[in-house]
Design an enzyme around this catalytic site. Sequence first.
Site, PDB file in Angstrom:
ATOM      1  N   GLN A   1      -4.583  -1.567   9.632  1.00  0.00           N
ATOM      2  CA  GLN A   1      -4.589  -2.886   8.989  1.00  0.00           C
ATOM      3  C   GLN A   1      -5.257  -3.920   9.904  1.00  0.00           C
ATOM      4  OE1 GLN A   1      -3.435  -3.564   5.781  1.00  0.00           O
ATOM      5  NE2 GLN A   1      -4.360  -5.573   6.118  1.00  0.00           N
TER       6      GLN A   1
ATOM      7  N   ASP B   1     -10.942   3.214   3.937  1.00  0.00           N
ATOM      8  CA  ASP B   1     -11.322   1.800   3.864  1.00  0.00           C
ATOM      9  C   ASP B   1     -12.839   1.650   3.743  1.00  0.00           C
ATOM     10  OD1 ASP B   1      -9.598  -0.304   3.751  1.00  0.00           O
ATOM     11  OD2 ASP B   1      -9.297  -0.489   5.917  1.00  0.00           O
TER      12      ASP B   1
ATOM     13  N   LYS C   1       0.847  -1.202   0.000  1.00  0.00           N
ATOM     14  CA  LYS C   1       0.000   0.000   0.000  1.00  0.00           C
ATOM     15  C   LYS C   1       0.882   1.252   0.000  1.00  0.00           C
ATOM     16  CE  LYS C   1      -3.854  -2.380   2.132  1.00  0.00           C
ATOM     17  NZ  LYS C   1      -4.541  -2.829   3.333  1.00  0.00           N
TER      18      LYS C   1
END
Length: 289
Positions: free
Chosen positions: A97, A120, A53
């Site tokens: 995460q 997200d 990422k």
Amino acid sequence: MPAKRIDGVAVAKEIREEVGRDAAVLIARGVVPGLTVVLVGDDPASAVYVSSKEKACVAAGMKGETIRLPADTPQAALLALIDKLNADDTVHGILVQMPVPKHIDPQSVILRIAPEKDVDGFHPVNVGRVWIGESTGFAPCTPAGVMVLLERAGVSVAGQDVVVLGRSTIVGKPMTSLLVNASATVTVCHSRTKDLASHTRRADVIIAAIGKPEFLTADMVKPGAVVIDVGINRVVDPSTPKGYRIVGDVAFGPVSEVASQITPVPGGVGPMTIAMLLKNTVRAAEQRA
Ligand code: NDP
């Protein structure tokens, strides 16, 4: 005739290039779009995701930062870090995460991230915004990527019968809201669905996201249907150097003989997820610029 392959690697590349151009416009105005990823603990798979990422951000000309915290970080310390990032104007997107270590409640983490920085798309405010079709909402990256793949493969879902296999919070449910908003007629199947194949057999489009290797077989697919495989499953294969291979939720070979278009695994939906994360981050920066 075998199905046409939908090339997720190529579409993800296009998206990353588009994001790079949008980022350059912002940078010219003095705003460098920035994503901060927080990794708690040292799970090797998560470490790989996080570094890809960060690399993808930097390649698109954006600021990519990873904050690594030890596995025993108290929940209060993680929440305090999120508060700090929420208040930092150079950070446009925040991603913690998952999974987080067991002593941390993932929902408390999701709720703490400012919805405007929740790239997200898991915060309930974004879930709601996406459901009501509000353009400021951030959709979760994997289902958003599926929508882009369909669009660029020339598949209009409006008025089509679409079956979503799986009802998880990260894939199945947001997938359903995006499809309904795109005017599809959607059926969601899950582990309690009776006679699941009777649903898939009448679908114009099937989106498989259940985490069961090669679950969707050719006899479950209507000839000419479009099949999108979200699944990523590791299966033992002693003939490979690593001793395993990655397969999707769809029996790719046989289903390819029946479907009109299909995504492979790997190389289908997977590459889209990071591309859409970058897209959400640039959108977050645009919304605040
Ligand atoms: P979850 O395990 O959270 O959800 C699985 C869903 O499938 C549940 O709704 C479950 O039903 C349903 N299900 C499980 N078994 C069956 C069955 N035999 N028949 C019908 N329904 C069933 O998985 P995720 O949504 O997180 O992930 C799904 C797959 O997608 C996984 O392979 C994952 O690795 C992959 N994935 C890929 C991503 C990418 O970037 N390409 C990103 C995220 C996930 P119930 O709700 O009733 O339990």
